[in-house]
Write a protein that holds these residues in place. Structure first.
Motif, PDB file in Angstrom:
ATOM      1  N   THR A 236       2.362   7.072  -9.893  1.00  0.00           N
ATOM      2  CA  THR A 236       1.003   7.174  -8.864  1.00  0.00           C
ATOM      3  C   THR A 236      -0.186   7.689  -9.509  1.00  0.00           C
ATOM      4  O   THR A 236      -1.538   7.574  -9.145  1.00  0.00           O
ATOM      5  CB  THR A 236       1.350   7.875  -7.498  1.00  0.00           C
ATOM      6  N   GLU A 239      -1.477   5.496 -12.233  1.00  0.00           N
ATOM      7  CA  GLU A 239      -2.379   4.140 -11.697  1.00  0.00           C
ATOM      8  C   GLU A 239      -3.666   4.756 -10.885  1.00  0.00           C
ATOM      9  O   GLU A 239      -4.335   3.926 -10.791  1.00  0.00           O
ATOM     10  CB  GLU A 239      -1.506   3.282 -10.852  1.00  0.00           C
ATOM     11  N   HIS A 305       1.566  -4.455  -7.893  1.00  0.00           N
ATOM     12  CA  HIS A 305       0.663  -3.988  -8.950  1.00  0.00           C
ATOM     13  C   HIS A 305       1.101  -4.733 -10.095  1.00  0.00           C
ATOM     14  O   HIS A 305       0.308  -4.854 -10.994  1.00  0.00           O
ATOM     15  CB  HIS A 305       1.357  -2.601  -9.084  1.00  0.00           C
ATOM     16  N   SER A 308      -1.341  -7.571 -10.381  1.00  0.00           N
ATOM     17  CA  SER A 308      -2.619  -7.104 -10.748  1.00  0.00           C
ATOM     18  C   SER A 308      -2.832  -6.902 -12.241  1.00  0.00           C
ATOM     19  O   SER A 308      -3.714  -7.395 -12.762  1.00  0.00           O
ATOM     20  CB  SER A 308      -3.012  -5.931  -9.763  1.00  0.00           C
ATOM     21  N   LEU A 345      -4.906  -3.633  -6.474  1.00  0.00           N
ATOM     22  CA  LEU A 345      -4.707  -2.160  -7.103  1.00  0.00           C
ATOM     23  C   LEU A 345      -4.559  -1.405  -5.694  1.00  0.00           C
ATOM     24  O   LEU A 345      -3.803  -0.324  -5.727  1.00  0.00           O
ATOM     25  CB  LEU A 345      -5.708  -1.657  -7.931  1.00  0.00           C
ATOM     26  N   GLY A 348      -1.568  -2.159  -3.220  1.00  0.00           N
ATOM     27  CA  GLY A 348      -0.279  -1.433  -4.058  1.00  0.00           C
ATOM     28  C   GLY A 348      -0.168  -0.029  -4.179  1.00  0.00           C
ATOM     29  O   GLY A 348       0.857   0.621  -3.971  1.00  0.00           O
ATOM     30  N   ASP A 349      -1.395   0.761  -4.261  1.00  0.00           N
ATOM     31  CA  ASP A 349      -1.543   2.217  -4.243  1.00  0.00           C
ATOM     32  C   ASP A 349      -0.830   2.653  -2.772  1.00  0.00           C
ATOM     33  O   ASP A 349      -0.592   3.835  -2.692  1.00  0.00           O
ATOM     34  CB  ASP A 349      -2.914   2.698  -4.670  1.00  0.00           C
ATOM     35  N   ALA A 406       5.661   1.825 -13.835  1.00  0.00           N
ATOM     36  CA  ALA A 406       5.931   1.091 -12.385  1.00  0.00           C
ATOM     37  C   ALA A 406       7.510   0.864 -12.109  1.00  0.00           C
ATOM     38  O   ALA A 406       7.959   1.096 -10.961  1.00  0.00           O
ATOM     39  CB  ALA A 406       5.001   0.060 -12.340  1.00  0.00           C
TER      40      ALA A 406
END
Length: 446
Positions: A236, A239, A305, A308, A345, A348-349, A406
């Motif tokens: 995390t 990203e 993610h 993306s 993005l 997914g975060d 990831a």
């Protein structure tokens, strides 16, 4: 009424962070672009946006170990207020563009970030129950990430049609963001002090002195489950660094797009849209996510993610993170596809972060300050590393690193979540057996 009061506390917490981070996350999103324009006006200014962000997260990572001790002495409310003031000072430092001041302000905000986030995690835990922790995490996250939408919408209109960001536009943006941060500090001052664990099924936070809190954090870090979760935390952070400080400027540097600079703000808006939609969905469906478990949401975030990353790989030039470029991508660069990737993005975060908040507040409620400090420590180390290698590593290399972590981060989270589910199931069977034995004893006595 107690539960309603705690929900109001969560909403106020979200409002305070939404305002402060409307200022900071917007500034982080445009920092590379702003600094590039400053250097065009003043060749003596040698500051680097990636280096500044790397310093922030490096300092934050180191001081996170001291954050539980600070919380044990001054409490979460005052800790968050002190941290918020450092965010304001950092933003206002851009009114006086000096290389040394940029890096000094980066150190100061790194110190404040350590305590503001550990205080926030502790405050959220104290206002949650096992039944409401996922809902509260989703509400807070949606409100926090709404900041990306508000601030970047303002920047989009300010940067519209501009290929160069002149001083008057820069200063207007900085003053407006500073005013928003001050409003957030006012809300922090008004935050009620939480009543610790009244009418809650969460184990009480252990009262510790500063030295004991530090020892407890170190001890917790080296437990098996926390070591596994640190892999997720690390991802995390990578990203976070990529979407908050690298991706939007990369779009702005891609001269295949018309008016590419205005797309920097638009990218930030759609990152925020993805974050808010994800957080709001998990807030509304909080009770159901407890039933389903956290792992399906994290796996969903992983898939979003991966998609993306692949689309960004196709759509942006390899050297787009560094400076304006006329290079072409693998496909004809599409601004619509670039903005869609911003949305992915953010979405997914939100999947990863809301579930991390949920598992830390739910599983580690007895030691939430230490748990959230470890989370922010690991995330900050990763973000610092990301901004460090972003100064030299091509886009495709950055995407490859993100893909590897990831996979690792998702797998490690799932392993821990499955163990938590198994323990909860076993505890439920044990409680049922105990209840049955109690009923049998009652019948015998009669």
């Amino acid at each position: 009424m107690a539960l309603d009061r705690r929900l109001i506390n969560i909403v106020l917490l979200g409002l305070a962070f939404m305002l402060v981070f409307t200022a900071f996350q917007t500034m982080g999103n445009i920092q590379k672009t702003i600094i590039d324009s400053i250097q065009q006006d003043d060749p003596d200014f040698e500051g680097d946006g990636y280096v500044s962000l790397s310093i922030i997260y490096a300092v934050m990572s180191i001081l996170n170990w001291a954050a539980p001790s600070v919380i044990s002495v001054i409490g979460p409310n005052f800790a968050m207020l002190i941290g918020g003031v450092t965010y304001l000072l950092f933003i206002m430092s851009f009114l006086i563009p000096r290389t040394w001041l940029l890096y000094l302000a980066s150190v100061i905000i790194g110190c404040g970030a350590a305590v503001i986030w550990t205080g926030q995690g502790n405050y959220l835990t104290l206002n949650s129950t096992q039944a409401t922790v996922s809902r509260n995490s989703g509400i807070f996250w949606a409100m926090l990430q709404f900041s990306l939408f508000i601030g970047n919408l303002f920047v989009y209109f300010q940067f519209q049609g501009k290929e160069r960001i002149e001083e008057s536009t820069r200063n207007l943006v900085i003053w407006v963001l500073s005013g928003i941060a001050i409003a957030g500090l006012v809300v922090m001052i008004l935050l009620p002090r939480p009543k610790k664990n009244t009418e809650t099924d969460m184990p009480a936070e252990r009262q510790q002195g500063p030295i004991e809190a530090l020892r407890g954090a170190v001890k917790l870090f080296f437990t098996r489950d926390m070591l596994l979760l640190t892999i997720t935390f690390f991802y995390t952070g990578l990203e976070l660094g990529f979407f908050s400080g690298v991706y939007s400027p990369s779009i702005g540097f891609t001269k295949q797009f018309d008016n590419s600079k205005e797309l920097v703000g638009l990218s930030g808006i759609f990152i925020g849209v993805g974050e808010v939609l994800g957080g709001a969905a998990f807030g509304i469906l909080g009770a159901k996510t407890i039933k389903w478990g956290r792992d399906p949401i994290v796996i969903g975030g992983f898939l979003v993610h991966v998609v993306s990353f692949f689309l960004i790989f196709l759509n942006l030039p390899n050297n787009s993170p560094f400076k304006d470029t006329m290079d072409t991508a693998i496909i004809t660069s599409s601004k619509e596809l670039a903005i869609f990737c911003s949305f992915l993005l953010g979405l997914g975060d939100s999947c990863f972060n809301t579930q991390i908040y949920s598992i830390l507040a739910g599983v580690y409620s007895e030691n939430s300050s230490s748990a959230f400090a470890i989370f922010k420590f690991t995330q900050s180390v990763a973000a610092a590393i990301c901004f460090g290698y972003s100064t030299a590593l091509i886009l495709y290399g950055q995407l490859a690193i993100l893909l590897v972590f990831a996979i690792l981060g998702t797998a490690s989270f799932v392993i821990v979540e499955w163990k938590v589910k198994k323990q909860a199931l076993a505890q439920g069977v044990h409680d049922n057996e105990s209840a049955s034995e109690g009923s049998a004893d009652d019948l015998t006595s009669k």
